[in-house]
Each structure stands twice: as C-alpha cells, then as structure tokens.
Design a protein around this motif. Structure first.
Motif, short mmCIF file in Angstrom:
data_model
loop_
_atom_site.label_atom_id
_atom_site.label_comp_id
_atom_site.label_asym_id
_atom_site.label_seq_id
_atom_site.Cartn_x
_atom_site.Cartn_y
_atom_site.Cartn_z
N ARG B 41 0.82 -1.20 0.00
CA ARG B 41 0.00 0.00 0.00
C ARG B 41 0.86 1.27 0.00
O ARG B 41 0.55 2.24 -0.67
CB ARG B 41 -0.88 -0.04 1.25
CG ARG B 41 -1.95 1.00 1.31
CD ARG B 41 -3.12 0.68 0.38
NE ARG B 41 -4.21 1.56 0.71
CZ ARG B 41 -5.07 1.35 1.70
NH1 ARG B 41 -4.99 0.22 2.41
NH2 ARG B 41 -6.01 2.21 1.95
N PRO B 54 0.19 7.59 6.17
CA PRO B 54 -0.91 7.94 7.09
C PRO B 54 -0.91 7.01 8.30
O PRO B 54 -0.28 5.95 8.27
CB PRO B 54 -2.18 7.71 6.26
CG PRO B 54 -1.73 7.55 4.86
CD PRO B 54 -0.30 7.14 4.87
N LEU B 56 -2.06 4.08 10.36
CA LEU B 56 -2.62 2.84 9.82
C LEU B 56 -3.48 2.11 10.83
O LEU B 56 -3.35 2.31 12.03
CB LEU B 56 -1.48 1.93 9.34
CG LEU B 56 -0.54 2.53 8.30
CD1 LEU B 56 0.54 1.53 7.91
CD2 LEU B 56 -1.32 2.97 7.06
N ARG B 106 -11.63 4.78 10.12
CA ARG B 106 -11.69 5.85 9.11
C ARG B 106 -12.11 7.18 9.72
O ARG B 106 -11.55 8.23 9.40
CB ARG B 106 -12.69 5.48 8.02
CG ARG B 106 -12.17 4.44 7.06
CD ARG B 106 -12.94 4.53 5.74
NE ARG B 106 -12.39 3.55 4.82
CZ ARG B 106 -11.25 3.70 4.17
NH1 ARG B 106 -10.54 4.80 4.31
NH2 ARG B 106 -10.80 2.76 3.36
N GLN B 110 -7.67 7.21 10.39
CA GLN B 110 -6.72 6.11 10.16
C GLN B 110 -7.01 5.41 8.83
O GLN B 110 -8.13 5.45 8.33
CB GLN B 110 -6.80 5.09 11.29
CG GLN B 110 -6.34 5.66 12.63
CD GLN B 110 -6.64 4.72 13.78
OE1 GLN B 110 -7.65 4.02 13.77
NE2 GLN B 110 -5.76 4.72 14.76
N GLU B 111 -6.00 4.77 8.31
CA GLU B 111 -6.09 4.10 7.02
C GLU B 111 -6.14 2.59 7.25
O GLU B 111 -5.13 1.98 7.61
CB GLU B 111 -4.84 4.48 6.22
CG GLU B 111 -4.87 4.19 4.76
CD GLU B 111 -5.89 5.01 3.99
OE1 GLU B 111 -6.24 6.13 4.43
OE2 GLU B 111 -6.35 4.51 2.95
N PHE B 113 -5.61 -1.01 6.43
CA PHE B 113 -4.79 -1.60 5.36
C PHE B 113 -4.63 -3.10 5.49
O PHE B 113 -4.08 -3.75 4.61
CB PHE B 113 -3.40 -0.94 5.34
CG PHE B 113 -2.44 -1.55 6.34
CD1 PHE B 113 -2.61 -1.33 7.68
CD2 PHE B 113 -1.39 -2.36 5.92
CE1 PHE B 113 -1.76 -1.91 8.62
CE2 PHE B 113 -0.53 -2.94 6.85
CZ PHE B 113 -0.71 -2.71 8.19
N SER B 142 -12.08 -0.69 2.42
CA SER B 142 -10.80 -1.11 3.00
C SER B 142 -9.88 -1.57 1.88
O SER B 142 -10.29 -2.28 0.96
CB SER B 142 -11.03 -2.26 3.98
OG SER B 142 -9.86 -3.00 4.15
#
Lengths: 397, 397
Positions: B41, B54, B56, B106, B110-111, B113, B142
């Motif tokens: 990613r 970002p 995670l 989100r 937060q991302e 992954f 996601s």
C-alpha cells in the motif's frame, strides 16, 4: 539449559548477570537490538507506534551487515534513518565521522538512539574501535549506544579477545555461535547486561495468558516465550550447550586461535607466491582479502587502469557470471572437482576468503591457491592479446 | 525443493503461481504478512518509515493469535492500531463488527490496510467466515485484505477444506506445517498469489551484493535470501518436502481427517460420560473445549455461581498453580506417570484439548478422560464440605 548457556556467554562479555534470548539468526538478533534500544528510550512506541516518538536516527559502519538497515525498514523507521559511518583503510568505523553524523542528525531534528558497532565485518573482518566510538558518541549526547559483535566467539580466545575490548560497556551484544564457534544454523543470541533486565519482556511481552500460563509446576522465570518475537521456537540452545560441554572454554579458545593462525598462514603464502596483492597487509581476524593478478598482467602498473583492463576482460568473457567451460567439463567443474571453496567474484578476481572451518588445514590453503593459479592460467592463456600485454593463445570463444 | 513445495502449497490454496518464503514460525509469518501489506500500500515506508505514511489500522478477531498485535508493535505501528473484532459464540469474527470498526478507524483518520482472518484460532479452533468478512471489509473501501490460516493443512482434506473456502481470494496466506501436518518446528510459510510476485523482494530486498551475487552458475531466481528478513536460514523446507513425498496428498488428507474424527470421538465420549460440559456442542475442528464438573458439584445449577465456587476451591488449594501431592508422589506425578496430555488450567478446570498428534488413538482419549475423573475424585473427595454440597472427606491441608 538456555539460562546456563546465556549466563556463560554474559560472563565472557564481562557481565555478572543480565538477560538474553535465542533468535533465528544474526539479522533477527540485530532486529532485537534495535527494537529494545527503541523501547528503552521510548516505551510508548509499543502501544502508539512511531508516530508517538521523535524522528529517530541509527548509526552503523558503512561496512556493517545490511541487517542494520533492514531492521530500520522493518521497524517502521525507514532505511533513510540509518547513517552509514565511514571506515578507515582497515574497515573500522571512524569515530570522528560518527560524531559528525550524530551532530548532523541532531541538526535535522532527529533523535540519535542507536549505534551499532560491528565486531567482525563480513568482508574485511573489521572490529570497530568500540571505546573511541562510544566516547565520541557520548560527547554528542547520544542516548543509547549498542554494539553487535557478530563473532562473539573471539571472546573465548585469550590471545584475541582484545579485539572486543570494552564490549562490556555495550547496552546489548549479539553473538552468533553459528560463525566462529561452528554451531550449525540457526544459533544466534541477543544478550543484555544486568541494568537492562526486563527490557526484552517489556518490549515484547504480550501477556497472552491463554498460552503463557503462570500456574506452572516449576519456576515460571524459565518460561522465556513472552520475551521473544516468536511464539513456538526451535530448541537452538541444545547444540550450543552440547558443543560447549564437549569442547570447553579451552577447546573453543584453541579453535579460535587455530582459525586465526590458519588465516595468518594464508597471508604468509600470499606473500610468498607471485601475483597476489593483499587488501590489508595484516588482517586482524579470519578474513583475508586479496586479489590475484594473472601473470600476463603483472607487468602493468598496479592501479585503477590495470584493474579496469582485467575487469573488462572478465566481464566480456563471463557476461552471465559463468565460469568458462573446459573441454569435457560442465559449467560447474570448478566447484564439482572440489576446486574453489571461496566466494566467486570474477569482476574483482577473488577478493576475499574467510577461514572459518576448523577442519581446514594448511594443505587446504595450499590447494586453494594452487587452484586459483591453475585456473587463472587456463583462462588467461586462452585470451587474445587485446590488451597488448603479451601471452595468450587461441580465440576467446 | 523450496520452490516445488511452495508451488504445491499455492496450488492447494487455488493459485496457479505466486511467491512465498519459509519463516521461523507462525508469528514471523504473520509479521511478513503485515509487512508486505504495508509495503504494498505504501512502498515509501521502506525508506522513509511510518512518518511518511498515514496512520494505519489493522483488524483481526479478538480470538486471533497475539502475534498480530505483536507485529503491530514491531513494525512501529503500535498495538493501539490493532482493532479486535468481536466473535460469535463459535469464535468466528463478526463481519458486521469488522465493518463497524473499519468505519470507526476511518472516522479517526486512520487508514485500514490489513485484515487478518484467522483459520483455526488457538483455543476454539474457529475459522473466520472469510467471504462474508471480506465482503463487509470491501464495502467500507478497505484497501488490502489478507488472511492467516495457521492450519493450512486442512486444505489437504477433501472432507474439510471447505473450512477455508474462499482462501484463494486472500492477498497472503500463512501456513504452518508444524501444526496439522505434524512437521517438527520450525516450519512456517508465507505465501502470496501471482499478482503479488515481487512484493517480498521489493519489501525486503537490500541488494547486498557482497552477499547475494548475481553471477552464479545457476538460475539466480533460486536465490531467495534477499526476500527474507533473515540472512542465513535453516533448510526448513527439507523435512516438509520429505514428509510430503512420504505421505502424499492423500496420506496427508487422511491424517487430517483422522485427527478431526478423533476430536469427534472425544466429543462423543464427553457426551456419554457424566460431568462434562461442552463449550460448543459441535466443534468445527480439532479443538475440543470442555469443562469437567466433579460429582459433588453437579447438584448445583450450572452457571456463574457454581463456577465461582469451583474456582475458589481450586485457587485456595493450588495457590501457586501446583497440583496436589498424593502420598509418595512428587509434585509432577500427574505428568510423570503419563497422566494428562492437556494444558493445565486449574482455575477453569481443564477447559480445552486439541487433538493434533496423529499417533493418538481412541484409547488415548479414553485414558485422558479416565485420568480427569480419577484425579478429580482424589482432589475433591478430600475437600471439607464448605460449600455444603455433600461428599468430601479429610482436611484440606
């Protein structure tokens, strides 16, 4: 068994007690070292990650093992956070440059937290000048300083343990008995002094009580699983414990002395025989780095020009890195006939050899050099005389 | 040998080709999975660390192995970045809760992954409902979704491979042949599908050309060292390759079927014999979780009150987690006489057993249950009747 053996290793370092654990190889041991250094300085990193701590900086010799950089990549610090310190002509980290880089990192707002001082680099076998490096690093106010003697076995030799002088001042030591001590893979250890007892547990402990129950019939301090980054582990300590029991401190000391003596024998032979040039006149350790210059090139003045002529010829004729086919022999002849027990680096003509097999003898060293000379003659006698150096015969292909 | 065996494993997953590498245990395999997901990613993380990407978020079942959290700690994301998804009464991740937690992450900026969907949890042996979880995760946008079937051996059973239905849609699979397939430690694999070929190399490659020379006499694609987070590695593939050659797909399939049949036999016995209560009426897999209620407590109504009486008695009499001393026997008698091949959790009276030794027979199961009943009677017949439940004899001490 693990506790007894790790304690013995700590005592050889000069620590009365401490902590430690077995790891699956030296790279992972170095990962542990960087990780506990980070946790020691910033324990909040465990829960909150790298975003909760200042930008970090690590330092190691430019000749150090790549696993220091790999650790930075894994740990989320990034390879850019690793500063590579210049080395002198014996491959040892330059303390002044370390000091300078620590200052540079600070001026960029980074937090120096980890210095890895190598004990036996991969190619030159260099031992960083630990005490001076440490002093320089301290001068800059660098926080933690840590070391990594890959070849801790040298501590078992009374004649050579001075190579790791001052190692007891380190904050962690990684020791790979699969190297000098001849234990089979995998067998690698990370050791911590008394003041860092509890650090491994704090850094890695997960209190997974469904696995690590505290209600045992024995002293649960023997349950070391929670200190590890692994879960189930191989019983890697057994073979080390057993060979140490068999050989004893004295036997291991003699083994280390023998390997270094054998490396010295190799050096003597290289000086006696024509065509060899040594990278370092007198290596400290079991790594002996040298070039062999085939006869037809010896009339050229040593230097970059001659080296580039040799390299070009080698590259041209072995473009895929393959050794030449002799009549009736397959590609692998050089290896299959027991030929060259040495890393093949044709572009630089066999620059290094490491004596690490205690079953090797002076006769093996002689055989190695005989092979180099024989095959080199076979290759270069067949070269057309493009470089105008005389010698050579039939077509190259 | 490694390439052939990994390819065979990939085919059992349902992948025509792909990538993979051996790792020193399942925890490190899971570390690989999280690390390649992160790199896939955000490739910049390798050079620039977590500060370049970002914040995670990772997701796994609350019953999943602790190594998912440990990976987050190691990788510099922090354990706080791991969201634990609730499970149903069979220990399976609730897809709706996963969806909700992804939304929560989100909303915090937060991302998401990485989703680790477990195949065989440690205690209940639960297989997450992969396809539904994946659909829910996709619905939230996601990014990567990944799985971790610790017990990939189940794929070799025609009767039971449905437990991992949909696994071919995962972005990585970790498979521990040291579990269901009975290969000795260490033997763990991380596998990637065709679309992720090159990811391991990209994530972990250091191009340390002083070690990984490209000028070999053989196809250098067989040099897998640079894809690893280790340097030197044990030849862990050999024993797996050899046992697979010996047993074949069919033999391994029968072995898995046999273990599950044996677990079913255990369930039948638990239902036949008095005093046993099952956690799940019909387990999916080889994990059978149950309580044994000694005779004197069976008149009490099942529930928290009864459990607390039993737990109190157990805690009082085994305060250090030690089993009671029978006359003439040492502390370890229960183990030494071949007694209880089961994790001892006295505070909850033997709640789980896992059938994983293919040499076990129905007679061993009977013996296990006989032991539980015999020793339980010995312990509780000696208890004074404090709970007013009848039964019991001499003084507690």
């Amino acid at each position: 068994m693990e506790e007894v053996t790790l304690q013995k290793m700590r005592e050889h370092i000069g620590w009365e007690s401490g902590d430690g654990i077995l790891a699956p190889g030296g790279s992972i041991s170095n990962l542990y070292a960087a990780m506990v250094a980070r946790y020691n300085r910033f324990p909040e990193v465990k829960m909150r990650g790298m975003r909760a701590v200042p930008e970090l900086a690590m330092f190691t010799s430019k000749d150090a093992h790549y696993s220091v950089k790999k650790s930075a990549a894994i740990l989320g610090m990034g390879m850019d956070s690793v500063y590579l310190v210049d080395t002198d002509n014996r491959g040892k980290m330059l303390p002044e440059h370390l000091e300078q880089l620590i200052g540079l990192a600070r001026s960029r707002g980074q937090e120096p937290f980890f210095v890895s001082a190598t004990g036996g680099t991969t190619v030159l076998g260099a031992f960083d000048r630990w005490t001076r490096s440490r002093t320089c690093a301290s001068g800059t106010g660098s926080g933690s300083t840590w070391t990594r003697p890959g070849r801790g076995g040298v501590l078992l030799s009374q004649r050579h343990r001075h190579l790791l002088a001052g190692v007891q001042r380190a904050d962690s030591v990684t020791w790979n008995p699969h190297k000098l001590m001849g234990v089979t893979l995998q067998c690698s250890v990370i050791l911590l002094p008394e003041r860092h007892i509890g650090l491994l547990q704090g850094c890695n402990g997960m209190q997974a009580d469904y696995l690590f129950q505290q209600d045992k019939q024995y002293d649960v301090s023997y349950d070391t699983g929670d200190k590890s980054i692994q879960c189930g582990r191989r019983n890697d300590i057994f073979k080390l414990w057993l060979s140490w029991r068999a050989k004893g401190d004295e036997g291991y000391g003699e083994q280390v002395d023998y390997l270094i003596d054998l490396a010295n024998y190799l050096c003597q032979q290289l000086k006696k025989r024509p065509g060899y040039e040594m990278v370092m006149e007198k290596p400290d350790f079991v790594n002996v780095c040298f070039w062999y210059v085939p006869e037809k090139f010896r009339s050229m003045k040593p230097g970059p020009e001659r080296d580039s002529v040799i390299n070009e010829l080698v590259k041209r004729d072995f473009p895929c890195g393959r050794w030449p086919q002799s009549e009736g022999a397959d590609d692998g002849e050089w290896h299959h006939n027991g030929g060259l027990p040495t890393p093949r680096q044709p572009a630089e003509l066999l620059p290094h050899d490491r004596v690490s097999n205690p079953a090797a003898t002076e006769a093996d060293i002689d055989f190695l050099l005989d092979c180099i000379e024989k095959y080199s003659a076979e290759i270069f006698d067949d070269q057309p005389d493009e470089a105008g150096l005389g010698g050579g015969g039939g077509p190259a292909q």
